[in-house]
Design an enzyme around this catalytic site. Structure first.
Site, PDB file in Angstrom:
ATOM      1  N   TYR A 140       0.812  -1.208   0.000  1.00 49.35           N
ATOM      2  CA  TYR A 140       0.000   0.000   0.000  1.00 49.35           C
ATOM      3  C   TYR A 140       0.853   1.268   0.000  1.00 49.35           C
ATOM      4  CZ  TYR A 140      -3.690  -3.240   1.589  1.00 49.35           C
ATOM      5  OH  TYR A 140      -4.567  -4.288   1.729  1.00 49.35           O
ATOM      6  N   HIS A 170       0.770 -11.861   1.745  1.00 52.37           N
ATOM      7  CA  HIS A 170      -0.249 -11.112   1.006  1.00 52.37           C
ATOM      8  C   HIS A 170      -0.951 -11.961  -0.052  1.00 52.37           C
ATOM      9  CE1 HIS A 170      -1.313  -6.685  -0.065  1.00 52.37           C
ATOM     10  NE2 HIS A 170      -2.333  -7.478  -0.294  1.00 52.37           N
ATOM     11  N   ASN A 193      -5.720 -14.120   0.640  1.00 58.55           N
ATOM     12  CA  ASN A 193      -6.035 -14.602  -0.710  1.00 58.55           C
ATOM     13  C   ASN A 193      -5.680 -16.073  -0.897  1.00 58.55           C
ATOM     14  OD1 ASN A 193      -6.910 -11.956  -1.906  1.00 58.55           O
ATOM     15  ND2 ASN A 193      -4.794 -11.418  -1.349  1.00 58.55           N
ATOM     16  N   SER A 251     -12.468  -5.297   0.873  1.00 63.63           N
ATOM     17  CA  SER A 251     -13.510  -4.829  -0.058  1.00 63.63           C
ATOM     18  C   SER A 251     -14.905  -5.281   0.400  1.00 63.63           C
ATOM     19  CB  SER A 251     -13.238  -5.322  -1.483  1.00 63.63           C
ATOM     20  OG  SER A 251     -12.027  -4.806  -1.974  1.00 63.63           O
ATOM     21  N   PRO A 252     -15.227  -5.107   1.678  1.00 63.52           N
ATOM     22  CA  PRO A 252     -16.517  -5.618   2.176  1.00 63.52           C
ATOM     23  C   PRO A 252     -17.716  -4.829   1.653  1.00 63.52           C
ATOM     24  CG  PRO A 252     -15.458  -4.311   3.865  1.00 63.52           C
ATOM     25  CD  PRO A 252     -14.457  -4.452   2.752  1.00 63.52           C
ATOM     26  N   LEU A 253     -17.442  -3.691   1.015  1.00 62.69           N
ATOM     27  CA  LEU A 253     -18.522  -2.902   0.418  1.00 62.69           C
ATOM     28  C   LEU A 253     -18.523  -3.054  -1.101  1.00 62.69           C
ATOM     29  CD1 LEU A 253     -18.181   0.327   2.600  1.00 62.69           C
ATOM     30  CD2 LEU A 253     -19.424  -1.795   3.082  1.00 62.69           C
ATOM     31  N   LYS A 268     -12.299   0.293   3.825  1.00 62.46           N
ATOM     32  CA  LYS A 268     -11.523   1.525   3.703  1.00 62.46           C
ATOM     33  C   LYS A 268     -12.473   2.714   3.821  1.00 62.46           C
ATOM     34  CE  LYS A 268      -9.424   4.626   0.430  1.00 62.46           C
ATOM     35  NZ  LYS A 268      -9.401   5.004  -1.000  1.00 62.46           N
ATOM     36  N   ILE A 276     -16.201   7.013   7.939  1.00 58.60           N
ATOM     37  CA  ILE A 276     -15.645   6.239   9.056  1.00 58.60           C
ATOM     38  C   ILE A 276     -16.724   6.026  10.120  1.00 58.60           C
ATOM     39  CG2 ILE A 276     -13.951   6.287  10.938  1.00 58.60           C
ATOM     40  CD1 ILE A 276     -12.088   7.837   9.011  1.00 58.60           C
TER      41      ILE A 276
END
Length: 263
Positions: free
Chosen positions: A38, A96, A127, A175-177, A217, A224
């Site tokens: 990142y 990762h 992953n 990426s839960p959204l 994120k 937040i």
């Protein structure tokens, strides 16, 4: 590991990243996730230092990038990560991807050494498909604590969720959204409207119900805070079933080096 954390993927503006970490911690978050790839571990570290929260109260996770998975590179780059983060140890260190320089025996052997040295408190993978996880569990002396993968209502990962329950490790959802796609879902927005909640909160509450830790994120205070309010949202069995029944599989992160099982 707190069930809701702050994800920092693509949070690459240093001041914005620092401010988001500080804001989240001051708001009540106690889980922060970053990675070597990142490019923001130093900014995350600045946010940790700026927040009026004791280090021992924060669950801090980072990941070793694919190019750094040879044993000697695991050691060297983890030291760099600790320096950038301004900490003596991280609570969780992930592989990762099972890609690049990853060699199960050598890479995980280095993770075991870091665990024995007290520089990492838990070993994780990211992953990994079930067969990768089982191989890692056979090799590691340290317990395998978590597998971080993409999970959201449009990629529900039933097989991995069952595997995690069977083998007693945590699943962490990045990426839960669904990279914002939850806001376009009639099912999620309809459920949210009935609770005066956002579709993001509904997605996060669904993951919580499944026992999956989420690390969305967010950078601005409003986002937040919106994610944080998901912890107070209780979905009914019928609402959970509606989300379970979403007939869609949409993977948002699918690099060329991803596991063969995704092809």
């Amino acid at each position: 590991m707190p069930m809701l954390g702050l994800g920092t993927w693509q949070n690459d503006d240093p001041q914005e990243c620092t401010d988001s970490v500080e804001t989240a911690l001051e708001m009540g978050y106690r889980h922060v996730d970053t990675a070597q790839a990142y490019g923001n571990e130093d900014a995350v570290g600045d946010g940790l230092a700026a927040a009026d929260v004791d280090r021992e109260d924060i669950f801090l996770a980072t990941k070793v990038w694919n190019a750094n998975l040879a044993a000697e590179d695991v050691h060297a780059t983890t030291e760099e990560s600790l320096d950038d983060l301004g900490v003596d140890a991280v609570d969780l260190l992930y592989v990762h991807w099972p890609a690049g320089a990853y060699d199960a025996e050598a890479t995980l052997g280095a993770f075991d050494e870091l665990y024995d040295q007290g520089k990492i408190h838990n070993v994780g993978v990211s992953n990994f498909e079930p067969h990768h996880v089982e191989e890692a569990m056979e090799i590691l002396d340290a317990p395998l604590f978590a597998n971080q993968v993409e999970i959201h209502p449009f990629l529900q990962q039933e097989e991995l969720r069952a595997h995690a329950e069977e083998h007693d490790y945590e699943l962490v959802a990045y990426s839960p959204l669904a990279r914002g796609d939850v806001f376009e879902s009639d099912v999620l927005t309809d459920i949210g409207d009935s609770h005066d909640a956002s579709a993001a909160q509904v997605s996060l509450a669904w993951l919580n119900d499944k026992g999956v830790t989420a690390i969305p994120k967010a950078t601005g205070r409003d986002h937040i805070a919106d994610n944080w309010r998901s912890l107070d949202l209780e979905l009914s069995e019928a609402e959970i079933a509606r989300i379970d029944d979403i007939d869609r599989e949409d993977r948002k992160v699918d690099p060329d080096f991803g596991p063969d099982a995704w092809d």
